[in-house]
Structures are given as structure tokens and as C-alpha cells.
Design a protein around this motif. Sequence first.
Motif, short mmCIF file in Angstrom:
data_model
loop_
_atom_site.label_atom_id
_atom_site.label_comp_id
_atom_site.label_asym_id
_atom_site.label_seq_id
_atom_site.Cartn_x
_atom_site.Cartn_y
_atom_site.Cartn_z
N ASP A 88 0.81 -1.22 0.00
CA ASP A 88 0.00 0.00 0.00
C ASP A 88 0.85 1.27 0.00
O ASP A 88 0.33 2.37 0.21
N ALA A 89 2.14 1.13 -0.22
CA ALA A 89 3.05 2.27 -0.16
C ALA A 89 3.13 2.99 -1.51
O ALA A 89 2.69 2.48 -2.54
N LEU A 90 3.71 4.18 -1.46
CA LEU A 90 4.05 4.93 -2.68
C LEU A 90 5.56 5.11 -2.72
O LEU A 90 6.18 5.45 -1.70
N MET A 91 6.16 4.89 -3.88
CA MET A 91 7.60 5.09 -4.05
C MET A 91 7.86 6.43 -4.73
O MET A 91 7.25 6.75 -5.76
N VAL A 92 8.76 7.21 -4.16
CA VAL A 92 9.19 8.45 -4.81
C VAL A 92 10.16 8.08 -5.92
O VAL A 92 11.04 7.23 -5.75
N GLN A 93 9.99 8.70 -7.09
CA GLN A 93 10.86 8.41 -8.22
C GLN A 93 11.09 9.69 -9.03
O GLN A 93 10.51 10.74 -8.76
N SER A 94 11.94 9.55 -10.05
CA SER A 94 12.30 10.71 -10.87
C SER A 94 12.83 10.22 -12.21
O SER A 94 12.63 9.06 -12.60
N SER A 95 13.54 11.09 -12.91
CA SER A 95 13.98 10.79 -14.26
C SER A 95 14.72 9.46 -14.44
O SER A 95 14.58 8.81 -15.48
N PRO A 96 15.54 9.00 -13.47
CA PRO A 96 16.21 7.70 -13.67
C PRO A 96 15.25 6.54 -13.91
O PRO A 96 15.64 5.55 -14.55
N LEU A 97 14.01 6.64 -13.45
CA LEU A 97 13.04 5.58 -13.70
C LEU A 97 12.79 5.43 -15.21
O LEU A 97 12.41 4.35 -15.67
N VAL A 98 13.01 6.48 -15.96
CA VAL A 98 12.81 6.46 -17.41
C VAL A 98 14.08 6.04 -18.14
O VAL A 98 14.04 5.20 -19.04
N PHE A 110 8.82 2.39 -15.62
CA PHE A 110 7.56 2.98 -15.16
C PHE A 110 6.34 2.17 -15.59
O PHE A 110 5.30 2.22 -14.94
N ARG A 111 6.45 1.40 -16.67
CA ARG A 111 5.31 0.60 -17.13
C ARG A 111 5.00 -0.57 -16.20
O ARG A 111 3.92 -1.16 -16.29
N ASP A 112 5.94 -0.90 -15.33
CA ASP A 112 5.73 -1.98 -14.38
C ASP A 112 5.19 -1.47 -13.04
O ASP A 112 5.04 -2.24 -12.09
N LEU A 113 4.91 -0.19 -12.98
CA LEU A 113 4.34 0.45 -11.80
C LEU A 113 3.05 1.16 -12.18
O LEU A 113 2.67 1.21 -13.36
N THR A 114 2.39 1.76 -11.21
CA THR A 114 1.23 2.60 -11.46
C THR A 114 1.61 4.05 -11.16
O THR A 114 1.75 4.42 -10.00
N PRO A 115 1.85 4.87 -12.17
CA PRO A 115 2.18 6.27 -11.93
C PRO A 115 0.98 7.01 -11.32
O PRO A 115 -0.13 6.91 -11.84
N LEU A 116 1.20 7.74 -10.22
CA LEU A 116 0.10 8.48 -9.61
C LEU A 116 0.19 9.97 -9.90
O LEU A 116 -0.66 10.52 -10.60
N ASP A 265 -9.48 2.07 -4.45
CA ASP A 265 -9.92 3.11 -3.52
C ASP A 265 -8.72 3.84 -2.92
O ASP A 265 -8.76 5.07 -2.75
N LYS A 266 -7.65 3.11 -2.63
CA LYS A 266 -6.46 3.77 -2.10
C LYS A 266 -5.75 4.58 -3.18
O LYS A 266 -5.23 5.67 -2.91
N ARG A 267 -5.74 4.05 -4.39
CA ARG A 267 -5.13 4.80 -5.49
C ARG A 267 -5.83 6.15 -5.67
O ARG A 267 -5.18 7.19 -5.82
#
Length: 323
Positions: A88-98, A110-116, A265-267
Motif C-alpha cells: 500500500d506504499a508509494l515510491m518516490v521516483q524521478s527521471s532515472p526511472l525512465v 515505469f510501465r511496471d508500476l502505477t504512476p500516480l 480506492d487507495k489509489r
Amino acid sequence: MFSQLKPLQACLTLTCALLLGAAQAAPVEQLRLFIPGPAGGGWDTKAYAVGDTLLATGLARQVVYDRWEGAGGWRGYQKFIADENLKDALMVQSSPLVYRPLTGTYLKGFRDLTPLVVLSNEAEAVVVANHSPYRNIQQLVAALNSNPMRHPIVLGASKGSIDHFAAAMILKKAGVAQPRDLRFTFRRSDEEAIQALQTGFEGIVLFTGLGGLHEALANGEMRLLAVSTAQRIPGFDAPTLKEQGVDLVFNNWRGFFARPDLPADKRQAYTQALLQLSQSAEWQATLARHGWTPLVLSGAELLRFLEEEENKFAAILEDIDLL
């Protein structure tokens, strides 16, 4: 991995604009923010700034921080998607994810995650010791072209980091004749990099995110040569790269991503809380304090942005061939 619990204490998208007229959502009871890098880094600074502001605005009642560092964020990524305690956590990310998946240093992206939500941009800063003879980018480039091995570039990060990426891109655009001949020295943190720069022996210039330079600039240890934004940043005495003839604007965005299995609902609740955060006076003050500029993206608009970033970085990687 550590966990830390803290007690209660300009919109660019259609989604954010619609929220301007909406009532504040019920506060999130507990939000867990996951940081895939070291204390004091850019991800860490962003996560704590967001958490503090969520609490201050009443958008969250509790914020828990977890960390797992190593391999430029890849170890943390793996921990995030595998650990059921982080579902149920959120990960902080930035340009290196791309761009790291493009270099093979991340096996997922990023396609393996859900961008919020993406919340802000940070400028890259070109900084020298206060006693440095260099007063502008042109003088710096001349020194690097004269003998790159005798003029190292200091980074408070690892090889392949966003600062390494930005330095290579900026210097190539500024006129460095042989970017592959540049000599980089890597330190674990900006603090260590600043100390190395002050000696005058380990490097002549530091490339880093602007947000981590407050103390060194305030006490006169460092001096800004340039920032990578389109316009000057209020509160920071530095011209842009463009003002010095370098036709480049570059920012490192930062935002929050969920696992694909986060319940709907959490998203929705997390997304709404972050979007409402972006409108608050407290967040505007946080942006100004760190020299960050607003960039608020979510939903389909955020996905399009990430795809555009992927194409942009692919072209840059082919051009500079340093990472």
C-alpha cells in the motif's frame, strides 16, 4: 530497511484544475512513502517535504517512511515490488526511472508500476567553490577543453546518476569538444562533493540538483554559475544556461508511483491527496524554499509525459554515449 512514523502535524493539469473547486477529501489515515536512495538525496528530500506538508495541511494523519538503497535505486525498486509490507506504499521516483531501463541498469521501468502524481521539477545547478576563478560557463568549458584530465568534475552521486547524465548533456551542449574525455570523480553525497570541491585538488565544478545547496550557498562556500531552467529562479543568484549561450533547458521531475496491485480506492485517495497538496499555500512555500518549480501531472497526461521523456532520453543517450 528502516521505518519512521511521524505524528500529525500552481496546477498544470485538467485533473488539478477540477480539484480547485472541490472540497478537501477526508484525510488519509496512514500513508507509507518508500525511498529507494540514501538519506539526504533528492528522493529523500522530496519524500520528507511531501510528508511534512501532507501532515501540515491535514491531508494525512500519519506518514511512515521506509528506505532501501543501493545500485542507483534498483535495489529499492526490487524491494518495493516484492515486499508485501509495501503493497500500500508509494515510491518516490524521478527521471532515472525512465532512462535507467534504457541503459540496462534497471530491468523494469515505469510501465511496471502505477504512476500516480508528479509534483515538481528540480533544476540542475552548476556550482563552483567561492574562491574559484571561473565566473561563467564559457570559462569553465575553456578549462575543460584545454585539459580535461587536469580539471575533474565532481558529482555527489554515482556513475549513471541524473547528475552524471545532466553534466554530460550540459557540457556537450556548451561546447566541450570531446565529452568522452571528461574526467568525473564520484562522491556518496553532495556534502562530500562540496568538501572535495573546496580543496581545489579533486575537481573544479560540481553538478547537482539545486535543492541540496541551500547551506553551502548561504554560508558562502559555493557560488552558482548557472541553473538549467528556462528562467531565473527567485531567491537564487544565478543566470540560466540560456543566458550564457547554452541552448538547453533541463529539469529532473519527481513524483510518486504505486504497485500495480494497489487497490483502486487507495489509489484514488492517494492521488486526490497529492493533487490537493499541490494547491496548498504550504506546498508553494516548500517549492520556493527548495528552488523547485511546479509540475503537476496525473492520469493519462502523466503517462504521455513519461513516454515523451523516454523518447527524449533515448535520443540523448545515443548522442552523449557516456552512461
